[in-house]
Design an enzyme around this catalytic site. Structure first.
Site: not given
Lengths: 321, 321
Positions: B10, B240
Site C-alpha cells: 500500500d 517496518h
C-alpha cells in the site's frame, strides 16, 4: 499513623502468602477482609481466610462477597493451581469463627465511610466485590485513598489466555467498571508478578519456622510449585498477591509505574479479560499520560522474594487494627 | 536459484523503501506486485508503485487490488504518517505505465499456480488481497512456499490503538482469514520493526545518491521522520516494511521467531485488530508450539539499518525476474 486497609481476596495460596505478609506489616492495620469467588468459591475462600487468621493469632472480620461474576456463574476455580480446597490440601485447624453478617461490598462501603480519604483497598481476586461496592455507593471513589489491584498483563502474556490474567478474566465486566471508576488505581500485572518468585529454599525456610501459620503457608506451596513447574520448567512460584501487598505496605517501591489509559476487554472475543494498557507514549520516553488515573507497575525495587521471606519469618507477631 | 516473489503493498513511504530494497536484492525475482488500500487508496498505491519502479529502471507488473477492507469502507489512509499522496508529497516523474487488467488476487493465484511450491508472498499492507486470493483458490496455501507479513504486535504496543498495528487494524477480518489459513507465515510485528530505525544520517546518504530512485525515497523520509519525531521524540523512522523484505530476501536472519498460536481480534471491542500471540510457553524456555504455522519474529541479526542503507546505495541496478 498506620494505613487502614480493606483486603479483598479469593484465598488461594498466594492470597495466603499475602495475608500472612500483611499480618506481619506494622505499617498497616487490616480492618476487614472480603472473600470473593475466583481461585476457589467465595465460602471456601472465607473459610480459608478465617482459619489462617486464627492460626496466625489474628482477629479480623471476614465478609463473604460475590459467589459469581457479574455475567455468568462461578466457573469452578483453579484446582490445578491452588488445589481443590484452594490451599493445596493443607488442613488448617478449624477456627470455629464465622464470617460477619454484612456482605463484602457492604463492609467496603462502611469502612470507606468510617475512614474517608484514608482507606486503602487491596484487591487480589476478581473485582466483583469492588464493582458491587460501586453499585452501592457511587461516591466510593472519592472516599478511598487508592486501590491496589493484582491483575492484568501489559507487555507480557496472560496466564488464562494468551492475553488475559486470571483475576481480570474471572470477571471482566466487574474489572471494566472498577478500572473506569475515578479512583487512583495501582495495577500490579503479570509483567512484574511473574518476574518475582519463591524458590525451594524459600519454602524450606517457611517450613522450618516456629510460627504454625508460616509453616502452613510453606506446606501450601507444594501444590503451587507443582503447577508453576509446568510454567517455568523449575519448581518455584510466582508471587502475584504478595507483590501487590508489598507495594501497598511500602515494603517495596514501584520504580516504573506510568499513569496510562487502561481499558478492560469485556467482549466475548479472543481478547476477553485482557487489560489493554496503552504504553504507546512510553516510546518517546514520556511517563505519565495526563488525566490517566491508573498506574501500571512495570518494575519494582528491591526484589520481592528476600523482603517477603524476611517479613514472613519475622519474630514480631501479627499487627491488626 | 532466485526466489520468485509476489509483493502486496500500500505504497506508502516504508513500502517505497522496501520496494527499492527488493529491486536491489539479487536473491529474489519480483514477478508481480498487488496494490491494496491502507496507507493510501489502492489506485494511488498502484500509481506510486508504477512511478517508483520506472524511476528505478524496473519493469514489474502491478495489479490493483482491494479498494476497501472486507468489512466497511476505506477509512482515508494515514496522511499524517505518509502524506496525502502516500509518498510524502514527493512528485515522482509520471511513468505513463498502467496497472495490468487482472486484479491483485488474480495475479497472486496465477503466480502461485505458475510457481507451485516456490512462490513467496511478501505482504506489507492490509491483508485484503491475500484473503481475496484465498477466496478464489482455497488450495492456495498448498502452492505458496511461505507468506511474510509485516503486521501485528506481540509484546509491544500497537500503533493505531494500544494493542493494534495498522496493517492488521485496517482489515482485521482479512487478517483473521489469512492467519488461520494453513500456509507457513512469518509474522514481522512492531516488536522488531519499531526497534530498527533510519536516522538523519541514513536519509542524508540516500539524498546524496547518484540513483534518482534512492534520492526520491530519501526525500519521502522528510514526512515520515516528522511523524516519527512525535513517536520517538527524535527525527528518524521505524523500518517496518523493509524489515519484512530483508527477512524474505535473507539479508537479515530471524534469531528468535517461535512458531506459536496467533489469533486476530476481529470483534468490534477495544482489542479490534490485535494479533493475539500466545507466548505463554516461552516462560519455560520452550520455543515452538507443535502444530503452530505462524512464526513470530521477535529478534533479528544483524541490525537492519546498516544492511538496508548499504543495499539501497549499492551500485548494481535493480534485479527483476
Amino acid at each position: 499513623m498506620t494505613i487502614p486497609v480493606y483486603l479483598d481476596c479469593d484465598t488461594g495460596i498466594d492470597d495466603s502468602l499475602a495475608l500472612l505478609y500483611l499480618l506481619h506489616s506494622p505499617e498497616i492495620r487490616l480492618l476487614g477482609i472480603g472473600a470473593v469467588h475466583g481461585n476457589i468459591d467465595a465460602e471456601t475462600a472465607a473459610r480459608n481466610t478465617l482459619d489462617l487468621l486464627a492460626l496466625a493469632g489474628a482477629d479480623v472480620p471476614v465478609a463473604i462477597g460475590a459467589r459469581d461474576p457479574r455475567a455468568g456463574g462461578y466457573a469452578g476455580g483453579a484446582p490445578h493451581v491452588h488445589g481443590v480446597d484452594g490451599i493445596g490440601g493443607v488442613a488448617l485447624p478449624p477456627s470455629g469463627r464465622a464470617a460477619v453478617a454484612e456482605s463484602a461490598a457492604e463492609m467496603l462501603v462502611r469502612l470507606a465511610a468510617e475512614h474517608p480519604g484514608e482507606l486503602e483497598v487491596l484487591a487480589v481476586g476478581p473485582l466483583t466485590n469492588l464493582a458491587a461496592a460501586l453499585d452501592l455507593d457511587p461516591d466510593l471513589p472519592t472516599k478511598v485513598r487508592r486501590v491496589v489491584v493484582m491483575g492484568g498483563a501489559a507487555r507480557t502474556s496472560g496466564n488464562v489466555s494468551a492475553v488475559s490474567e486470571a483475576n481480570i478474566h474471572n470477571d471482566p465486566e466487574a474489572a471494566a467498571l472498577v478500572v473506569a471508576a475515578p479512583w487512583p488505581i495501582v495495577l500490579v500485572p503479570l509483567d512484574v508478578t511473574m518476574a518475582h518468585r519463591f524458590t525451594e529454599a524459600d519454602q524450606a525456610a517457611l517450613a522450618a519456622s516456629a510460627d504454625p501459620a508460616a509453616r502452613a503457608v510453606g506446606a501450601m506451596l507444594d501444590q503451587y510449585f507443582t503447577f508453576y513447574q509446568g510454567v517455568y520448567g523449575v519448581r518455584g512460584c510466582a508471587l502475584h498477591d504478595p507483590l501487590a501487598a508489598a507495594l501497598l505496605v511500602g515494603g517495596i517501591t514501584a520504580t516504573h509505574a506510568p499513569a496510562v489509559p487502561v481499558v478492560v476487554d469485556d467482549t466475548h472475543g479472543p481478547g476477553r479479560g485482557q487489560t489493554l494498557v496503552d504504553l504507546r507514549h512510553q516510546r518517546s520516553g514520556e511517563t505519565d499520560v495526563p488525566g490517566a488515573h491508573v498506574r501500571v507497575v512495570l518494575d519494582i525495587d528491591p526484589p520481592l522474594a528476600p523482603h517477603l521471606r524476611e517479613r514472613l519469618l519475622a519474630r514480631y507477631g501479627p499487627s491488626v487494627g
